[in-house]
Design a protein around this motif. Structure first.
Motif, short mmCIF file in Angstrom:
data_model
loop_
_atom_site.label_atom_id
_atom_site.label_comp_id
_atom_site.label_asym_id
_atom_site.label_seq_id
_atom_site.Cartn_x
_atom_site.Cartn_y
_atom_site.Cartn_z
N GLU A 365 0.82 -1.21 0.00
CA GLU A 365 0.00 0.00 0.00
C GLU A 365 0.86 1.26 0.00
OE1 GLU A 365 -2.91 0.04 3.12
OE2 GLU A 365 -2.97 -2.15 3.20
N PHE A 366 2.11 1.14 0.43
CA PHE A 366 2.97 2.32 0.60
C PHE A 366 4.20 2.26 -0.30
CE2 PHE A 366 0.33 2.19 4.29
CZ PHE A 366 0.11 3.52 4.63
N ASP A 367 4.12 1.41 -1.33
CA ASP A 367 5.23 1.30 -2.27
C ASP A 367 6.54 1.01 -1.55
OD1 ASP A 367 6.41 1.25 -4.76
OD2 ASP A 367 6.88 3.38 -4.76
N GLY A 368 6.45 0.07 -0.62
CA GLY A 368 7.62 -0.27 0.18
C GLY A 368 7.92 -1.76 0.10
N ASP A 369 8.74 -2.23 1.02
CA ASP A 369 9.10 -3.64 1.11
C ASP A 369 8.70 -4.17 2.48
OD1 ASP A 369 10.43 -3.83 -1.43
OD2 ASP A 369 12.10 -2.71 -0.54
N GLY A 370 8.11 -5.36 2.50
CA GLY A 370 7.75 -6.01 3.75
C GLY A 370 8.29 -7.42 3.79
N TRP A 371 8.52 -7.93 4.97
CA TRP A 371 9.10 -9.26 5.12
C TRP A 371 8.78 -9.81 6.50
CZ3 TRP A 371 11.80 -4.69 4.62
CH2 TRP A 371 12.41 -4.20 5.78
N GLY A 372 9.18 -11.06 6.72
CA GLY A 372 9.06 -11.61 8.06
C GLY A 372 8.44 -13.00 8.11
N THR A 373 8.24 -13.47 9.33
CA THR A 373 7.66 -14.77 9.61
C THR A 373 6.37 -14.55 10.39
OG1 THR A 373 8.82 -15.02 11.73
CG2 THR A 373 9.98 -15.76 9.75
N ALA A 374 5.81 -15.63 10.91
CA ALA A 374 4.55 -15.52 11.65
C ALA A 374 4.70 -14.71 12.93
CB ALA A 374 4.00 -16.91 11.97
N GLU A 375 5.90 -14.73 13.54
CA GLU A 375 6.09 -14.09 14.84
C GLU A 375 6.87 -12.79 14.77
OE1 GLU A 375 7.88 -16.99 17.34
OE2 GLU A 375 6.02 -18.14 17.60
N ARG A 376 7.45 -12.46 13.64
CA ARG A 376 8.18 -11.21 13.53
C ARG A 376 8.10 -10.71 12.10
NH1 ARG A 376 13.50 -11.75 11.55
NH2 ARG A 376 14.19 -13.89 11.27
N GLY A 377 8.23 -9.41 11.95
CA GLY A 377 8.15 -8.84 10.62
C GLY A 377 8.78 -7.47 10.58
N GLY A 378 8.89 -6.94 9.37
CA GLY A 378 9.46 -5.61 9.21
C GLY A 378 9.02 -5.02 7.89
N LEU A 379 9.13 -3.71 7.79
CA LEU A 379 8.86 -3.07 6.51
C LEU A 379 9.64 -1.77 6.41
CD1 LEU A 379 6.58 -0.52 6.72
CD2 LEU A 379 5.10 -2.45 7.23
N ALA A 380 9.91 -1.40 5.17
CA ALA A 380 10.63 -0.16 4.87
C ALA A 380 9.85 0.57 3.80
CB ALA A 380 12.05 -0.45 4.41
N VAL A 381 9.67 1.87 3.96
CA VAL A 381 8.90 2.65 3.00
C VAL A 381 9.62 3.97 2.71
CG1 VAL A 381 6.71 1.69 3.76
CG2 VAL A 381 7.54 3.79 4.80
N GLY A 382 9.13 4.72 1.74
CA GLY A 382 9.65 6.04 1.45
C GLY A 382 11.12 6.02 1.12
N ALA A 383 11.84 7.02 1.65
CA ALA A 383 13.26 7.18 1.33
C ALA A 383 14.13 6.15 2.03
CB ALA A 383 13.73 8.59 1.73
N GLY A 384 13.56 5.43 3.02
CA GLY A 384 14.30 4.35 3.66
C GLY A 384 15.57 4.80 4.33
N GLY A 385 15.61 6.02 4.84
CA GLY A 385 16.78 6.48 5.55
C GLY A 385 17.73 7.31 4.70
N GLU A 386 17.46 7.42 3.40
CA GLU A 386 18.37 8.18 2.54
C GLU A 386 18.04 9.66 2.61
OE1 GLU A 386 18.21 6.46 -1.30
OE2 GLU A 386 18.87 4.50 -0.61
N GLY A 387 18.38 10.27 3.74
CA GLY A 387 18.15 11.69 3.91
C GLY A 387 17.03 12.04 4.84
N GLY A 388 16.15 11.09 5.15
CA GLY A 388 15.07 11.35 6.10
C GLY A 388 14.08 12.35 5.56
N GLY A 389 13.47 13.13 6.47
CA GLY A 389 12.56 14.18 6.02
C GLY A 389 11.12 13.84 6.31
N THR A 390 10.26 14.83 6.17
CA THR A 390 8.87 14.65 6.56
C THR A 390 8.14 13.67 5.65
OG1 THR A 390 8.28 16.57 5.20
CG2 THR A 390 8.73 16.95 7.53
N GLU A 391 8.56 13.57 4.38
CA GLU A 391 7.88 12.62 3.50
C GLU A 391 8.07 11.20 4.00
OE1 GLU A 391 7.81 11.20 -1.19
OE2 GLU A 391 9.01 12.93 -0.57
N THR A 392 9.31 10.87 4.36
CA THR A 392 9.57 9.55 4.91
C THR A 392 8.83 9.36 6.22
OG1 THR A 392 11.76 9.51 3.90
CG2 THR A 392 11.39 7.99 5.71
N ASP A 393 8.85 10.38 7.09
CA ASP A 393 8.15 10.27 8.36
C ASP A 393 6.69 9.95 8.14
OD1 ASP A 393 10.53 10.92 9.42
OD2 ASP A 393 9.99 12.94 10.08
N GLY A 394 6.04 10.67 7.22
CA GLY A 394 4.63 10.46 6.97
C GLY A 394 4.35 9.06 6.45
#
Length: 407
Positions: A365-394
């Motif tokens: 839904e956020f044009d990002g990457d998601g991963w994980g197993t049944a008990e843990r997971g993670g996702l990365a969206v937006g700039a993914g740390g490349e400079g930060g900023g309000t767009e990434t925060d949002g």
């Protein structure tokens, strides 16, 4: 891709497949249990003369098997897998190795069991414990499960416990000094250490009711004949390396007699990983919601370097922050660690809740990457740390809200 795509094979069946394979590709999830299991399988393949390749991935996908066999370790994917669901992957890898006619290292297997959150001798690990005890490779004793002989170093960086001095070696050293422990620790000294840690975990500010039971797996450890002081300490090192330095982790899991240089590199990565996770949690702001606790941290900082090192730090450490929050801080069944600057989050659940699939779904839904197993997971969206900023925060804030809704 969902998590239930293959059944757990019988050890003999997978051993038959591997015995006839011209080449084997092992891809493991980024956790200590899967890393230990992959190491056991790789050692067995080496012993029977089968060429192999091992790699670690946040979201393993079986590779091209045209010229061999691909085995996924820690996730139920592909025709050949050791999922690690229901019981540690290390226990199945131990059994597969035996079925190949190889004598597997029981200490590595038990380290994987502890990394999986289990206890040696349970969840199918009885054979590994029997083998370790019969060969006098392990001995149960009082104390705390740490990898180092330096108690303050071990307690401060351990991610098996969370105390008021976690993340702060000098504070840990001061707390231990008050015990007046002898230079050569006997069982009584180990008991006093264990009592201090258990009480400090239970009495820590912001501690949850779950903390008192979570600390149990770090107490009364198995002293080990291996590269680290205890089986639990070995597990903690493998868990850190799987995310912080997977290449070093694979080398360690493969080597029956690690060199001093390899051991030092492993401990350095473990130490920096554990201290970073505890310090991030110390500085976190926490919010409680229906079904989950959210801890907001800033691992990436506002000025990551040109190679994105800060974002990589967040990717490595956030899952550990989430696990520590789940085990020691969260009154809810799920803990989520969020780094808005990095545009990442990691989640850990007490029970299997399909977290990995939920993260994948939200990520789309956020044009990002998601991963994980049944008990843990993670996702990365937006700039993914490349400079930060309000767009990434949002973006990550919106993804967090969507994940909470999905849960």
């Amino acid at each position: 891709m969902t998590e239930a795509t293959t059944a757990t094979p019988a050890p003999d069946a997978l051993a038959d497949v591997l015995a006839d394979a011209p080449f084997a590709r092992l891809v493991a999830t980024d956790d200590g249990d899967a890393l230990a299991a992959a190491g056991l399988l790789a050692r067995a393949l080496r012993a029977v003369g089968t060429p192999f390749q091992v790699r670690v991935s946040t979201d393993p996908v079986p590779g091209d098997a045209d010229d061999g066999v691909s085995v996924t370790v820690g996730a139920a994917r592909g025709p050949h897998a050791i999922p690690g669901a229901g019981r540690p992957a290390s226990t199945d890898a131990f059994a597969v190795s035996r079925a190949l006619g190889v004598k597997p290292d029981p200490v590595v297997a038990l380290a994987g069991v502890v990394a999986a959150g289990s206890v040696p001798g349970t969840d199918g690990s009885g054979d590994a414990l029997d083998a370790a005890e019969a060969s006098e490779r392990v001995r149960r004793r009082p104390g705390v499960a740490i990898p180092t002989a330096d108690l303050a170093d071990g307690v401060a960086a351990s991610t098996l416990v969370r105390t008021p001095y976690s993340g702060d070696p000098e504070s840990a050293r001061a707390a231990l000094a008050e015990l007046g422990l002898p230079a050569a620790l006997d069982d009584d000294a180990h008991r006093r250490l264990a009592s201090l840690v258990a009480v400090d975990v239970a009495d820590a500010d912001g501690g949850s009711a779950r903390a008192a039971s979570a600390v149990e797996r770090a107490l009364r450890p198995y002293a080990a004949d291996g590269p680290f002081e205890t089986v639990g300490g070995y597990a903690d090192v493998l868990e850190a390396l799987a995310r912080e330095a997977p290449g070093t982790g694979v080398a360690l899991a493969l080597d029956p007699e690690p060199s001093d240089d390899l051991r030092t590199a492993a401990l350095d990565a473990w130490r920096s990983h554990g201290l970073a996770a505890h310090r991030a949690l110390n500085a976190a702001t926490t919010g409680r919601y229906d079904g989950c606790v959210v801890v907001r941290v800033d691992l990436a900082g506002s000025d990551p370097d040109e190679d994105g090192a800060a974002a990589r730090d967040a990717a490595a450490v956030l899952p550990t922050v989430a696990r520590l929050a789940r085990d020691f801080r969260s009154p809810e069944p799920v803990a989520v660690a969020v780094d808005e600057t990095a545009g990442r989050l990691a989640a850990a659940a007490v029970e299997p809740l399909g977290l990995g699939d939920a993260c994948r779904s939200v990520a789309t839904e956020f044009d990002g990457d998601g991963w994980g197993t049944a008990e843990r997971g993670g996702l990365a969206v937006g700039a993914g740390g490349e400079g930060g900023g309000t767009e990434t925060d949002g973006d990550i804030t919106g993804a967090l809200a969507a994940l909470r809704e999905a849960l």
